[in-house]
Design a protein around this motif. Structure first.
Motif, mmCIF file in Angstrom:
data_model
loop_
_atom_site.group_PDB
_atom_site.id
_atom_site.type_symbol
_atom_site.label_atom_id
_atom_site.label_comp_id
_atom_site.label_asym_id
_atom_site.label_seq_id
_atom_site.Cartn_x
_atom_site.Cartn_y
_atom_site.Cartn_z
ATOM 1 N N TYR A 38 22.610 -35.683 -18.280
ATOM 2 C CA TYR A 38 22.395 -36.723 -19.278
ATOM 3 C C TYR A 38 20.909 -37.030 -19.366
ATOM 4 C CZ TYR A 38 21.816 -40.353 -15.623
ATOM 5 O OH TYR A 38 21.377 -41.111 -14.577
ATOM 6 N N HIS A 54 12.092 -36.464 -23.955
ATOM 7 C CA HIS A 54 13.436 -36.659 -23.400
ATOM 8 C C HIS A 54 14.368 -35.531 -23.827
ATOM 9 C CE1 HIS A 54 13.111 -40.554 -21.362
ATOM 10 N NE2 HIS A 54 12.193 -40.840 -22.281
ATOM 11 N N ARG A 147 18.503 -38.849 0.745
ATOM 12 C CA ARG A 147 18.737 -38.222 -0.547
ATOM 13 C C ARG A 147 19.476 -36.899 -0.334
ATOM 14 N NH1 ARG A 147 20.030 -38.683 -5.257
ATOM 15 N NH2 ARG A 147 18.752 -38.127 -7.051
ATOM 16 N N LYS A 158 18.867 -34.412 -14.420
ATOM 17 C CA LYS A 158 19.395 -35.780 -14.335
ATOM 18 C C LYS A 158 20.927 -35.688 -14.187
ATOM 19 C CE LYS A 158 18.338 -40.255 -16.505
ATOM 20 N NZ LYS A 158 17.621 -40.973 -15.428
ATOM 21 N N GLY A 192 14.477 -43.756 -5.926
ATOM 22 C CA GLY A 192 15.472 -44.800 -5.735
ATOM 23 C C GLY A 192 16.601 -44.641 -6.735
ATOM 24 N N GLY A 194 17.666 -44.577 -9.692
ATOM 25 C CA GLY A 194 17.299 -44.478 -11.099
ATOM 26 C C GLY A 194 15.837 -44.761 -11.372
ATOM 27 N N TYR A 195 14.992 -44.695 -10.338
ATOM 28 C CA TYR A 195 13.559 -44.929 -10.546
ATOM 29 C C TYR A 195 12.727 -44.038 -9.628
ATOM 30 C CZ TYR A 195 15.155 -48.292 -7.025
ATOM 31 O OH TYR A 195 15.805 -48.879 -5.964
ATOM 32 N N ASN A 196 11.559 -43.646 -10.142
ATOM 33 C CA ASN A 196 10.544 -42.942 -9.358
ATOM 34 C C ASN A 196 9.648 -43.963 -8.669
ATOM 35 O OD1 ASN A 196 10.769 -40.723 -11.972
ATOM 36 N ND2 ASN A 196 10.882 -39.944 -9.891
ATOM 37 N N LEU A 213 13.683 -36.789 -9.666
ATOM 38 C CA LEU A 213 13.638 -36.483 -11.098
ATOM 39 C C LEU A 213 12.180 -36.578 -11.570
ATOM 40 C CD1 LEU A 213 15.486 -36.002 -13.678
ATOM 41 C CD2 LEU A 213 14.965 -38.376 -14.202
ATOM 42 N N ILE A 216 10.079 -39.419 -17.135
ATOM 43 C CA ILE A 216 9.163 -39.484 -18.274
ATOM 44 C C ILE A 216 8.228 -40.691 -18.080
ATOM 45 C CG2 ILE A 216 8.963 -39.650 -20.796
ATOM 46 C CD1 ILE A 216 10.362 -37.075 -20.003
ATOM 47 N N ARG A 218 7.248 -41.779 -15.169
ATOM 48 C CA ARG A 218 6.303 -41.268 -14.154
ATOM 49 C C ARG A 218 5.210 -40.443 -14.828
ATOM 50 N NH1 ARG A 218 6.547 -36.181 -11.779
ATOM 51 N NH2 ARG A 218 5.846 -35.931 -9.605
ATOM 52 N N THR A 251 9.187 -46.725 -11.378
ATOM 53 C CA THR A 251 9.117 -46.456 -12.814
ATOM 54 C C THR A 251 10.453 -45.951 -13.329
ATOM 55 O OG1 THR A 251 8.377 -44.150 -12.544
ATOM 56 C CG2 THR A 251 6.665 -45.835 -12.691
ATOM 57 N N SER A 252 10.825 -46.431 -14.511
ATOM 58 C CA SER A 252 12.056 -45.990 -15.158
ATOM 59 C C SER A 252 11.994 -46.363 -16.630
ATOM 60 C CB SER A 252 13.245 -46.701 -14.508
ATOM 61 O OG SER A 252 14.304 -46.804 -15.419
HETATM 62 C C1 LIG Z 1 16.430 -41.465 -14.900
HETATM 63 C C2 LIG Z 1 15.997 -41.445 -13.480
HETATM 64 C C3 LIG Z 1 14.672 -41.749 -13.098
HETATM 65 C C4 LIG Z 1 13.629 -42.279 -14.089
HETATM 66 O O1 LIG Z 1 13.311 -41.355 -15.092
HETATM 67 P P1 LIG Z 1 12.680 -41.851 -16.491
HETATM 68 O O2 LIG Z 1 12.614 -40.594 -17.302
HETATM 69 O O3 LIG Z 1 11.362 -42.423 -16.201
HETATM 70 O O4 LIG Z 1 13.619 -42.866 -17.051
HETATM 71 C C5 LIG Z 1 14.316 -41.572 -11.770
HETATM 72 N N1 LIG Z 1 15.216 -41.175 -10.855
HETATM 73 C C6 LIG Z 1 16.505 -40.904 -11.171
HETATM 74 C C7 LIG Z 1 17.447 -40.483 -10.104
HETATM 75 C C8 LIG Z 1 16.930 -41.032 -12.483
HETATM 76 O O5 LIG Z 1 18.211 -40.784 -12.795
#
Ligand SMILES: *Cc1c(COP(=O)(O)O)cnc(C)c1O
Length: 301
Positions: A38, A54, A147, A158, A192, A194-196, A213, A216, A218, A251-252
């Motif tokens: 996704y 994206h 992880r 992703k 973390g 959902g975030y870098n 990941l 974007i 980041r 970052t996310s």
């Molecule tokens: C989506 C996601 C991110 C952040 O990615 P962006 O493209 O900046 O939204 C980081 N780590 C994980 C595990 C993610 O699923």
């Protein structure tokens, strides 16, 4: 005027439907096997931010998993723009998914499945609400979970293999915090839920080179830092180095640049949002007005 799409819109089985009515099949392997990739892109002030980046990442993720979305790039772009348009949302969280889909003729051979594409737009999601940005994130480096090895699940695709990240969230809550940071087997920082991650160590902004990941957000931060003359580099970032940071942030797409002001219950630096984090955060939101990053949505008048 209210519309049936005001809480969001979804694209399922070739149709645009209100988010409340969006449903998928119980036998879709995206659900039953996490056999899915996704991507999430933001709409900000009526325009998609870095939509092509994206979509590039999404198409690469599909190729890596040997998934073939039933729509081409132009069609997917149209679907995403339509979702934003019918929802009327000027700040939205827009997700696209491609699943292995459903078996044909009862075969379990993944090569034979009918791959499916879904997408939806809902109101923008904040991992850290803007009014909490000054307080910052309270993070922990998890002790009970690491992880998933990159040799098992490629973190640059992703994915829905969130078992480790969800365990991390529970550990963070159990320890009175909210934001887990996971290490790999070699005690390097990965990412973390959902975030870098970034750490200011000396004059340099560091982010893990691998094990995460390639966000974007980041990438945007690396570009903006370069424009500001801040040295920002992707490195093997050890836990011990991360702990010496005078500033840190996550970052996310869902929240942007989010200050981390406490780590394992202790302040990061002086426990306040630092100057570099503040500058990058400001520049990040300014970039959302920069036409080279934007794809405007054609909302009805
Ligand atoms: C989506 C996601 C991110 C952040 O990615 P962006 O493209 O900046 O939204 C980081 N780590 C994980 C595990 C993610 O699923």
């Amino acid at each position: 005027m209210t519309s049936e799409f005001e809480h969001g819109a979804a694209f399922v089985d070739g149709e645009l439907v209100p988010i409340e009515r969006a449903k998928i099949s119980l036998v879709d392997t995206g659900f039953s096997r996490s056999d899915v990739t996704y991507d999430v892109v933001a709409v900000w002030d009526g325009a998609f931010f870095r939509l092509d980046d994206h979509l590039d990442r999404f198409e690469r993720s599909c190729r890596m998993l040997r998934l073939t979305p039933p729509y081409d790039r132009a069609e997917m772009t149209r679907i995403l723009l339509d979702l934003a348009r019918v929802s009327g949302l000027r700040e939205a969280y827009v997700e696209m998914l491609c699943t292995r889909g459903v078996a044909r003729h009862g075969s379990r051979d993944p090569r034979t499945f009918e791959n499916r594409f879904y997408a939806y737009a809902i109101p923008y999601v904040w991992l850290l609400r803007p009014e909490q940005a000054e307080m910052g994130m309270d993070a922990v480096i998890t002790r009970t979970v690491r992880r998933i090895p990159t040799s098992s699940v490629d973190p640059t695709v992703k994915n829905f293999h969130w078992g480790d990240l969800t365990r991390g969230l529970f550990e963070a809550y159990d320890r009175g915090a909210h934001y887990p940071i996971l290490l790999d087997r070699d005690d390097n920082i990965t990412e973390g839920a959902g975030y870098n991650l970034f750490a200011l160590v000396g004059q340099r902004l560091l982010t893990p080179a691998g094990g995460a990941l390639e966000g974007i957000t980041r990438r945007t931060v690396l570009e903006l830092a370069a424009e500001e003359g801040i040295e920002a580099v992707a490195v093997d970032l050890s836990e011990s180095t991360f702990r010496t940071a005078t500033e840190a942030f996550a970052t996310s797409t869902a929240g942007g640049v989010m200050p981390i002001t406490s780590l394992d219950g202790r302040p990061v630096g002086d426990g306040r949002v630092g100057a570099t984090t503040r500058l990058i955060r400001e520049r990040y939101w300014q970039a959302h007005k920069d036409p080279r990053y934007l794809t405007p949505v054609d909302y009805p008048a």
